[in-house]
Write an enzyme that holds these catalytic residues in place. Sequence first.
Site, short mmCIF file in Angstrom:
data_model
loop_
_atom_site.label_atom_id
_atom_site.label_comp_id
_atom_site.label_asym_id
_atom_site.label_seq_id
_atom_site.Cartn_x
_atom_site.Cartn_y
_atom_site.Cartn_z
N CYS A 75 -25.49 -1.81 -41.44
CA CYS A 75 -25.82 -0.75 -42.41
C CYS A 75 -25.52 0.64 -41.83
CB CYS A 75 -27.30 -0.88 -42.76
SG CYS A 75 -28.00 0.51 -43.67
N CYS A 86 -28.45 3.09 -41.93
CA CYS A 86 -29.44 2.72 -40.91
C CYS A 86 -29.06 3.32 -39.56
CB CYS A 86 -29.56 1.21 -40.79
SG CYS A 86 -30.12 0.38 -42.28
#
Length: 140
Positions: free
Chosen positions: A67, A70
């Site tokens: 991600c 993230c």
Amino acid sequence: MSESDRIDDIREQKRRELLETETGEETDASTGVGVPDEPIHVDGASEFDRLTADHDVVFVDFYADWCGPCKQLEPTVEQLAAETDAAVLKVDIDANQQIAARHGVRSVPTMVLFADGEPAEQVVGVRGADRLGDLIRQYT
């Protein structure tokens, strides 16, 4: 306050100070458990449950290695661990799918703030350190 109570209070304060000196961690006054100044990478449901129970305020970053947002949030999470009185946990949703499902994580990054062992707030998406720090301070 009796002399005995006063001595007990002093001993407890000294114990906390020694623990902080030895571990480099602040101590949660109500539980006596050190508050780490780095994020804790959670490895399993039992560790997650223990950590959320051991600390008054816990900020959990549900993330995935693949991600992009993230990864963008990672320095903020590290900053929150260093600068707030909350224990900061990182939970890889791919390795800990049951924990993520139990807390309604449907996208990443999702952050859940626990207060007294119970989920209190949930934030989805990248947010700044100031905003997340203010959220944590509401509970500490």
